[in-house]
Write an enzyme that holds these catalytic residues in place. Structure first.
Site, PDB file in Angstrom:
ATOM      1  N   HIS A  64      49.988  25.648  -0.541  1.00  0.00           N
ATOM      2  CA  HIS A  64      49.899  26.525  -1.709  1.00  0.00           C
ATOM      3  C   HIS A  64      48.643  26.201  -2.546  1.00  0.00           C
ATOM      4  O   HIS A  64      48.733  25.893  -3.739  1.00  0.00           O
ATOM      5  CB  HIS A  64      51.162  26.434  -2.579  1.00  0.00           C
ATOM      6  CG  HIS A  64      51.316  27.603  -3.515  1.00  0.00           C
ATOM      7  ND1 HIS A  64      52.529  28.131  -3.865  1.00  0.00           N
ATOM      8  CD2 HIS A  64      50.399  28.346  -4.197  1.00  0.00           C
ATOM      9  CE1 HIS A  64      52.356  29.138  -4.711  1.00  0.00           C
ATOM     10  NE2 HIS A  64      51.058  29.276  -4.931  1.00  0.00           N
ATOM     11  N   ARG A  83      53.581  35.199  -1.358  1.00  0.00           N
ATOM     12  CA  ARG A  83      54.681  34.286  -1.645  1.00  0.00           C
ATOM     13  C   ARG A  83      55.452  34.025  -0.354  1.00  0.00           C
ATOM     14  O   ARG A  83      55.517  34.897   0.516  1.00  0.00           O
ATOM     15  CB  ARG A  83      55.628  34.891  -2.693  1.00  0.00           C
ATOM     16  CG  ARG A  83      55.094  34.826  -4.111  1.00  0.00           C
ATOM     17  CD  ARG A  83      55.100  33.402  -4.656  1.00  0.00           C
ATOM     18  NE  ARG A  83      54.589  33.311  -6.015  1.00  0.00           N
ATOM     19  CZ  ARG A  83      53.341  32.963  -6.347  1.00  0.00           C
ATOM     20  NH1 ARG A  83      52.460  32.669  -5.407  1.00  0.00           N
ATOM     21  NH2 ARG A  83      52.972  32.884  -7.615  1.00  0.00           N
TER      22      ARG A  83
HETATM   23  P1  NDP Z   1      48.025  42.418  -8.872  1.00  0.00           P
HETATM   24  O1  NDP Z   1      49.223  42.778  -9.676  1.00  0.00           O
HETATM   25  O2  NDP Z   1      46.660  42.552  -9.469  1.00  0.00           O
HETATM   26  O3  NDP Z   1      48.014  43.279  -7.509  1.00  0.00           O
HETATM   27  C1  NDP Z   1      49.153  43.564  -6.799  1.00  0.00           C
HETATM   28  C2  NDP Z   1      48.819  44.600  -5.733  1.00  0.00           C
HETATM   29  O4  NDP Z   1      49.974  44.819  -4.916  1.00  0.00           O
HETATM   30  C3  NDP Z   1      48.441  45.954  -6.316  1.00  0.00           C
HETATM   31  O5  NDP Z   1      47.407  46.554  -5.573  1.00  0.00           O
HETATM   32  C4  NDP Z   1      49.731  46.774  -6.163  1.00  0.00           C
HETATM   33  O6  NDP Z   1      49.532  48.173  -6.052  1.00  0.00           O
HETATM   34  C5  NDP Z   1      50.259  46.208  -4.874  1.00  0.00           C
HETATM   35  N1  NDP Z   1      51.704  46.414  -4.756  1.00  0.00           N
HETATM   36  C6  NDP Z   1      52.700  45.872  -5.486  1.00  0.00           C
HETATM   37  N2  NDP Z   1      53.903  46.328  -5.078  1.00  0.00           N
HETATM   38  C7  NDP Z   1      53.653  47.175  -4.067  1.00  0.00           C
HETATM   39  C8  NDP Z   1      54.477  47.975  -3.236  1.00  0.00           C
HETATM   40  N3  NDP Z   1      55.808  47.988  -3.368  1.00  0.00           N
HETATM   41  N4  NDP Z   1      53.888  48.757  -2.313  1.00  0.00           N
HETATM   42  C9  NDP Z   1      52.547  48.767  -2.175  1.00  0.00           C
HETATM   43  N5  NDP Z   1      51.704  48.024  -2.925  1.00  0.00           N
HETATM   44  C10 NDP Z   1      52.258  47.243  -3.865  1.00  0.00           C
HETATM   45  O7  NDP Z   1      48.269  40.920  -8.372  1.00  0.00           O
HETATM   46  P2  NDP Z   1      47.177  39.813  -8.004  1.00  0.00           P
HETATM   47  O8  NDP Z   1      46.214  40.406  -7.055  1.00  0.00           O
HETATM   48  O9  NDP Z   1      46.661  39.183  -9.235  1.00  0.00           O
HETATM   49  O10 NDP Z   1      48.093  38.710  -7.271  1.00  0.00           O
HETATM   50  C11 NDP Z   1      48.829  39.018  -6.102  1.00  0.00           C
HETATM   51  C12 NDP Z   1      49.736  37.871  -5.708  1.00  0.00           C
HETATM   52  O11 NDP Z   1      49.001  36.824  -5.113  1.00  0.00           O
HETATM   53  C13 NDP Z   1      50.471  37.153  -6.850  1.00  0.00           C
HETATM   54  O12 NDP Z   1      51.573  37.909  -7.298  1.00  0.00           O
HETATM   55  C14 NDP Z   1      50.886  35.859  -6.186  1.00  0.00           C
HETATM   56  O13 NDP Z   1      52.141  36.018  -5.559  1.00  0.00           O
HETATM   57  C15 NDP Z   1      49.812  35.646  -5.131  1.00  0.00           C
HETATM   58  N6  NDP Z   1      48.966  34.475  -5.455  1.00  0.00           N
HETATM   59  C16 NDP Z   1      48.943  33.416  -4.580  1.00  0.00           C
HETATM   60  C17 NDP Z   1      48.152  32.326  -4.829  1.00  0.00           C
HETATM   61  C18 NDP Z   1      48.078  31.215  -3.851  1.00  0.00           C
HETATM   62  O14 NDP Z   1      47.445  30.191  -4.144  1.00  0.00           O
HETATM   63  N7  NDP Z   1      48.653  31.329  -2.682  1.00  0.00           N
HETATM   64  C19 NDP Z   1      47.320  32.239  -6.024  1.00  0.00           C
HETATM   65  C20 NDP Z   1      47.381  33.403  -6.851  1.00  0.00           C
HETATM   66  C21 NDP Z   1      48.193  34.474  -6.567  1.00  0.00           C
HETATM   67  P3  NDP Z   1      48.897  49.032  -7.274  1.00  0.00           P
HETATM   68  O15 NDP Z   1      47.468  48.536  -7.423  1.00  0.00           O
HETATM   69  O16 NDP Z   1      48.936  50.425  -6.803  1.00  0.00           O
HETATM   70  O17 NDP Z   1      49.734  48.726  -8.474  1.00  0.00           O
HETATM   71  C1  OXD Z   2      49.583  31.914  -8.615  1.00  0.00           C
HETATM   72  C2  OXD Z   2      49.806  30.892  -7.638  1.00  0.00           C
HETATM   73  O1  OXD Z   2      50.395  32.814  -8.713  1.00  0.00           O
HETATM   74  O2  OXD Z   2      49.271  29.785  -7.801  1.00  0.00           O
HETATM   75  O3  OXD Z   2      48.562  31.850  -9.314  1.00  0.00           O
HETATM   76  O4  OXD Z   2      50.476  31.115  -6.629  1.00  0.00           O
END
Ligand code: NDP
Ligand code: OXD
Length: 315
Positions: free
Chosen positions: A278, A230
């Site tokens: 994005h 983000r």
């Molecule tokens: P998930 O919830 O599956 O994964 C999040 C990961 O981040 C997990 O491994 C989690 O750890 C880790 N995490 C969260 N908080 C912390 C912290 N404080 N310290 C260390 N590790 C942390 O999310 P997704 O993979 O599905 O998506 C990730 C992000 O990608 C979305 O939230 C969105 O913002 C972004 N996104 C962007 C898109 C784009 O087009 N640019 C499209 C889709 C998503 P743990 O596994 O241990 O819980």
């Molecule tokens: C998502 C994104 O969160 O598009 O899927 O950023």
């Protein structure tokens, strides 16, 4: 009869309605008119909401809601609503189209920087034919912040290409070919090895601003940063300063604190920054509808839906 309210900020409602009905023909889909501040129909008839950026306060006016499905993986667009119903599960988008798209984008950008494409583009513009230094993939250290649904898949595929990949998450992970670093205690060592750093964290109070001066200073000099999480993960001024000093060599930015990126942003014309609007990954209606319908069926069987957001963790 089951009724789902659909809201997107793109004009793709017909596609989504068809995809949802393909997987559940008896589902009634009510489309929230594009750009309208409120949905049009009978709110008490809505069982489920599949939404992207609903205006604050509207979801609480749906009295019989059984689940809120996010149209995207990120759920920060929902948790900005101070009146988000507290007793309704919020389900983030996990579907193979979104995962595949993100992995493609991350692999593409990591290889772009690894193979010095920004330098070759500059040489092309200057009409220069010059062979630059080459780093073997096993000598290129890639670090993925966030090893969840998206980061985990991207890390695994990068490792298959022979790159030296590590990831950082809250809890330790076992992913073939990927070194796992976890929690605050693991961050410094993880950053110290990350020549190409990819951010795939969710936006929470703990991760906001993580791509800032303190983090950049801990990376190897001349590192590259790819932000697909983000915009608020990045402290924009700190990146510009780190690029200026050479601590950071280059960056790819897909997400921004203000979207669309304002016309006067210095990012647009920066020679060491790749900007995309994005689009790193986009939810695919057919595979996403399948995932949503599977969860509706689970709820209707009295089971808990999959991929429910943990409100205490914030993701
Ligand atoms: P998930 O919830 O599956 O994964 C999040 C990961 O981040 C997990 O491994 C989690 O750890 C880790 N995490 C969260 N908080 C912390 C912290 N404080 N310290 C260390 N590790 C942390 O999310 P997704 O993979 O599905 O998506 C990730 C992000 O990608 C979305 O939230 C969105 O913002 C972004 N996104 C962007 C898109 C784009 O087009 N640019 C499209 C889709 C998503 P743990 O596994 O241990 O819980
Ligand atoms: C998502 C994104 O969160 O598009 O899927 O950023």
């Amino acid at each position: 009869m089951t009724r789902l309210l659909f809201k997107s900020d793109l004009d793709r409602a017909d596609l989504w309605t068809a995809a949802l009905k393909k997987h559940k023909p008896d589902l009634e889909v009510e489309v929230w008119p594009l750009r309208a501040p409120e949905p049009a129909g009978d709110r008490s008839a809505i069982d489920y909401a599949l939404v992207w950026k609903p205006p604050a306060g509207v979801l609480k006016t749906l009295p019989n809601l059984k689940a809120i499905f996010s149209l995207g993986a990120g759920i920060d667009h929902l948790f900005g609503d101070p009146e988000l119903p507290g007793d309704v599960p919020v389900v983030r988008m996990v579907e193979r189209g979104l995962t595949a798209g993100m992995t493609e984008y991350v692999v593409m950008q990591v290889l772009y920087h690894h193979r010095r494409m920004l330098d070759y583009r500059a040489q092309q513009r200057a009409g220069v034919w010059d062979e630059l230094s080459f780093v073997a993939p096993w000598d290129r250290k890639v670090g993925i912040l966030g090893l969840g649904q998206l980061g985990g898949d991207a890390a695994e595929k990068l490792a298959l290409l022979g790159l030296d990949v590590a990831g950082w998450s809250r809890t330790p992970k076992e992913i073939p070919g990927v070194a796992s670093y976890a929690g605050a205690a693991g961050l410094e060592a993880f950053l110290a090895r990350s020549q190409i750093l990819v951010c795939l964290l969710p936006l929470t109070e703990e991760t906001r601003g993580i791509l800032g001066a303190e983090t950049f200073a801990k990376l190897p000099r001349g590192a590259c940063v790819i932000n697909v999480g983000r915009g608020e993960h990045l402290v924009e001024a700190d990146l510009l300063e780190a690029l200026e000093s050479g601590q950071i060599d280059s960056a790819t930015l897909d997400v921004f604190a203000r979207e669309p990126l304002p016309a006067d942003s210095p990012f647009w014309s920066h020679e060491r920054i790749v900007v995309t609007p994005h689009v790193a990954s986009i939810t695919v209606p057919d595979t996403a509808a399948e995932a949503v319908v599977e969860n509706i069926r689970r709820i209707e069987r009295g089971e808990a839906p999959r991929n429910v957001v943990d409100r205490d963790r914030g993701y």
